[in-house]
Design an enzyme around this catalytic site. Sequence first.
Site, PDB file in Angstrom:
ATOM      1  N   THR A   1       1.159  -5.876  12.499  1.00 60.52           N
ATOM      2  CA  THR A   1       1.059  -4.526  11.920  1.00 60.52           C
ATOM      3  C   THR A   1       0.218  -4.563  10.642  1.00 60.52           C
ATOM      4  OG1 THR A   1       3.246  -4.110  12.825  1.00 60.52           O
ATOM      5  CG2 THR A   1       2.373  -2.467  11.305  1.00 60.52           C
TER       6      THR A   1
ATOM      7  N   GLN B   1       5.776   7.660  17.879  1.00 61.11           N
ATOM      8  CA  GLN B   1       5.524   6.450  18.672  1.00 61.11           C
ATOM      9  C   GLN B   1       4.831   6.790  19.995  1.00 61.11           C
ATOM     10  OE1 GLN B   1       7.195   3.395  17.249  1.00 61.11           O
ATOM     11  NE2 GLN B   1       5.581   2.406  18.416  1.00 61.11           N
TER      12      GLN B   1
ATOM     13  N   GLY C   1      11.225  -4.782  16.501  1.00 56.66           N
ATOM     14  CA  GLY C   1      11.714  -4.637  15.137  1.00 56.66           C
ATOM     15  C   GLY C   1      11.163  -3.415  14.421  1.00 56.66           C
ATOM     16  N   ASP C   2      11.750  -3.108  13.297  1.00 57.63           N
ATOM     17  CA  ASP C   2      11.274  -2.081  12.357  1.00 57.63           C
ATOM     18  C   ASP C   2      12.007  -2.416  11.049  1.00 57.63           C
ATOM     19  OD1 ASP C   2       9.681   0.667  12.398  1.00 57.63           O
ATOM     20  OD2 ASP C   2      11.475   1.070  11.228  1.00 57.63           O
TER      21      ASP C   2
ATOM     22  N   ASN D   1       7.791  -6.973   6.239  1.00 57.27           N
ATOM     23  CA  ASN D   1       6.884  -7.522   7.250  1.00 57.27           C
ATOM     24  C   ASN D   1       5.483  -6.921   7.175  1.00 57.27           C
ATOM     25  OD1 ASN D   1       5.857  -6.859  10.300  1.00 57.27           O
ATOM     26  ND2 ASN D   1       6.488  -8.982  10.045  1.00 57.27           N
TER      27      ASN D   1
ATOM     28  N   SER E   1       2.846  -6.066  20.579  1.00 54.32           N
ATOM     29  CA  SER E   1       4.078  -6.076  21.375  1.00 54.32           C
ATOM     30  C   SER E   1       3.740  -5.920  22.859  1.00 54.32           C
ATOM     31  CB  SER E   1       5.008  -4.935  20.955  1.00 54.32           C
ATOM     32  OG  SER E   1       5.774  -5.293  19.828  1.00 54.32           O
TER      33      SER E   1
ATOM     34  N   LYS F   1       8.827   2.256  24.501  1.00 54.38           N
ATOM     35  CA  LYS F   1       8.508   1.112  23.646  1.00 54.38           C
ATOM     36  C   LYS F   1       8.545   1.559  22.205  1.00 54.38           C
ATOM     37  CE  LYS F   1       7.230  -3.074  22.835  1.00 54.38           C
ATOM     38  NZ  LYS F   1       8.465  -3.124  21.990  1.00 54.38           N
TER      39      LYS F   1
ATOM     40  N   LYS G   1      12.454   4.903  20.146  1.00 53.55           N
ATOM     41  CA  LYS G   1      12.861   4.319  18.853  1.00 53.55           C
ATOM     42  C   LYS G   1      14.377   4.248  18.841  1.00 53.55           C
ATOM     43  CE  LYS G   1      10.864   2.887  15.077  1.00 53.55           C
ATOM     44  NZ  LYS G   1       9.482   2.367  14.902  1.00 53.55           N
TER      45      LYS G   1
END
Length: 448
Positions: free
Chosen positions: A212, A114, A168-169, A243, A380, A93, A129
Amino acid sequence: MSQSSQAIAALQEKLIAKDAHQPEFLQALEEFLPSIVPFLEDHPEYLEKNIVELMVEAERIIQFRVPWQDDQGNWQVNRGFRVQFNSVIGPYKGGLRFHPTVDLSILKFLGFEQVFKNSLTGLPIGGGKGGSDFDPKGKSDSEIMRFCQSFMTELYRHIGPSLDVPAGDIGVGGREIGYLYGTYRRLRGAEAGVLTGKGLDYGGSLVRTEATGYGLVYFVKHLLKEHQDSFEGKTVQVSGSGNVAIYAIQKVQEYGGKVITCSDSNGYIVDEAGIDLALLKEIKEVKRQRLTEYQKARPQAQYFEGSVWNCRSNIDIALPCATQNEINEDHADILIANGVKIIGEGANMPTTLTAVKKIQAADIIYCPGKAANAGGVAVSALEMAQNSQRLNWSFEEVDQQLDQTMATIYKTCKETAEKYSHKDDLLTGANIAGFAKIAKVMLAQGLV
Ligand code: NDP
Ligand code: 2IT
């Protein structure tokens, strides 16, 4: 030097030789590995079974070609990647980043971080990632769509709701997730749980967009609360205007703090009256323009070229929400001179190692990204849970779970740091707590 620190130093040397060309990945290791030594002293079995060396090696790395056609009809090509780092506690993830700097070093550092971030959330998600060196800046909507379609035409065979769930990132938001999901659905059928950050009408979760930024502010709120303090009346410096930054600003303002800066990769805004969030959202989320437009629309604000961390002003709390290594040693000196008390990382590894050391030595409370920005991936995981149930939870329910998760992560980091004689060192606490769970499960599952 203890046996554990010798073993870790030897491993680091080996990794430096092996991945000499991957500076960001080596930086993440250099930050992480020495900090888990106190835990390894208590648990020699992990070194005996060589768990640490296993853990720094990604389970699988996929690299692929992404051809796409621009609006002039020219064929372009970019590189696509997915780093599937660790899946012992759940499906891989982690986000997808579209930015010209993306390479394996960046994605391995992000994937590695992560793993521990996701472990800290307490939810059943492994770490991964991915992304591309594609530059979305200046591209038309059609170009973005064609790129996403081509990217997913390869990626679809490597992901799945129980295998690997991207999100997303940087450079990947709701629009891109929509195009990516549409392509996956054509190829494989509707499986909402394969991506998170989806639109609310096709399996997305309320609060994921805000998660986030909100989560970061919740984390700092719980820290402040412990010191009988709050955001009320605090002056806050934020970097970025994407974001994470936007929703961090929103929550700080809701809590009565004043955010006086935001930035993009060209320059920064100083707005002593407090950032006008509606204006910022209009410029960034709707019109997708540069920050210079903010100053044009609000003449009392100032715009400067360069890094927002060169800004000299009295600041209580700094929230870096842009990118890796945005705060260097010189910026750390400025932050100290500005009187900053808390640094909360919304971005991943925004602070260089020497800057972290300076900040901690100056008794500034440092909240590492893998703990403080875990709210995005936590929601998420809640989106995945809703997709499995084929139900949607209310805004209040998801938001409350997010707040609770951030409170628990803060408490875990703090108590773990104390347990290993590093009181108030949230970085050591986060690293040890994140590592302990993964190591235990790797051992339980027999090193597969
Ligand atoms: P966005 O693409 O929405 O926004 C990124 C912002 O950072 C933009 O303002 C961008 O400016 C700025 N930025 C990007 N690269 C640079 C650079 N090299 N120098 C200066 N500014 C830069 O991304 P997000 O807000 O999603 O991500 C921000 C950070 O938060 C990243 O580190 C990401 O990994 C991390 N993060 C994101 C999560 C999420 O859920 N989205 C979850 C956890 C962490 P410009 O427009 O000029 O490029
Ligand atoms: O860095 C991160 O935690 C993210 N970009 C979010 C990952 C996710 O799967 O929601």
